[in-house]
Design an enzyme around this catalytic site. Structure first.
Site, PDB file in Angstrom:
ATOM      1  CB  CYS A 161      -0.505  13.710   5.279  1.00 37.30           C
ATOM      2  SG  CYS A 161       1.082  13.381   4.522  1.00 37.30           S
TER       3      CYS A 161
HETATM    4  C1  BEZ Z   1       1.500   9.033   5.013  1.00 36.55           C
HETATM    5  O1  BEZ Z   1       1.170  10.213   5.147  1.00 36.55           O
HETATM    6  O2  BEZ Z   1       0.977   8.144   5.650  1.00 36.55           O
HETATM    7  C2  BEZ Z   1       2.565   8.687   4.037  1.00 36.55           C
HETATM    8  C3  BEZ Z   1       2.757   9.460   2.912  1.00 36.55           C
HETATM    9  C4  BEZ Z   1       3.729   9.117   2.013  1.00 36.55           C
HETATM   10  C5  BEZ Z   1       4.512   7.992   2.238  1.00 36.55           C
HETATM   11  C6  BEZ Z   1       4.329   7.230   3.384  1.00 36.55           C
HETATM   12  C7  BEZ Z   1       3.347   7.584   4.299  1.00 36.55           C
END
Ligand code: BEZ
Length: 211
Positions: free
Chosen positions: A45
């Site tokens: 994100c």
């Molecule tokens: C991420 O943004 O890296 C992420 C968020 C939730 C689950 C897996 C990855």
């Protein structure tokens, strides 16, 4: 039922990093992109939000306003914004909705219980000036999106909203397009007097019409 193409994009009022946002009013007469994130302080994100911040001039050029959403509170968003800038070199320059009660996430079906009960999936909704849903995308949490593809799609959506054409595989703005099947050959001849390339009678290829 899940939101489908052509449905009205639900309006909402929510807190965001840029203050209270009224979604339809925020989009105004232009186009909008609403996209969700699983959670704050997560690596994928963080990279996505920095990328969208870097691309805002491209969205502006397309008269498109972007709105991010995460199911965390505003305090988290404020601290996370600093991280995003530090890591990606781009500060958030669009509203990131804080949706801890899942009010907006539920309206848009951004939580897929068989993926996670609490986190949103990576949803994208492109909304037209008529406030109708023009495109939906759903990615799982572990797969970051390619926002250049969203820009490419917006180019196609805006072109095909204006002209009776369709865009072929991997099309990019400026490349040849296909005359829509709804246009008869007689009408096409009026609009394209120079004719078209036609590898099959049902494929009529012409240069992209001018905006
Ligand atoms: C991420 O943004 O890296 C992420 C968020 C939730 C689950 C897996 C990855």
């Amino acid at each position: 039922m899940a939101l489908q193409l052509g449905d009205e994009a639900p309006d909402f009022t929510a807190d965001s990093t840029e203050g209270e946002i009224h979604f339809h009013e925020y989009i105004g007469d232009g186009w909008g992109v609403l996209f969700s994130h699983p959670a704050a302080f997560t690596p994928v994100c963080t990279t996505e939000l920095g990328r969208v911040a870097a691309l805002t001039p491209e969205f502006d050029q397309r008269n498109t306003r972007v709105v991010g959403l995460s199911v965390d509170g505003l305090t988290d968003h404020a601290t996370w914004s600093d991280d995003i800038e530090e890591v990606t070199g781009h500060r958030l320059n669009f509203p990131l909705v804080a949706d801890p009660d899942h009010q907006v996430a539920d309206l848009y079906g951004m939580i897929h219980p068989n993926a996670s009960d609490t986190m949103t999936v990576r949803s994208v909704f492109v909304v037209g000036p008529d406030k109708k849903v023009k495109l939906t995308l759903t990615y799982p949490a572990a797969t970051g999106r390619d926002f250049s593809e969203i820009l490419r799609v917006i180019d196609s959506l805006q072109l095909t909203a204006k002209h009776k054409v369709a865009t072929p595989v991997n099309w990019k703005n400026g490349e040849d397009v296909i005359i829509a099947g709804s246009v008869s050959d007689d009408d096409a001849k009026k609009q394209y007097p120079q004719g078209w390339k036609s590898p099959k009678p049902y494929i009529r290829i012409v240069p992209q019409p001018k905006a």
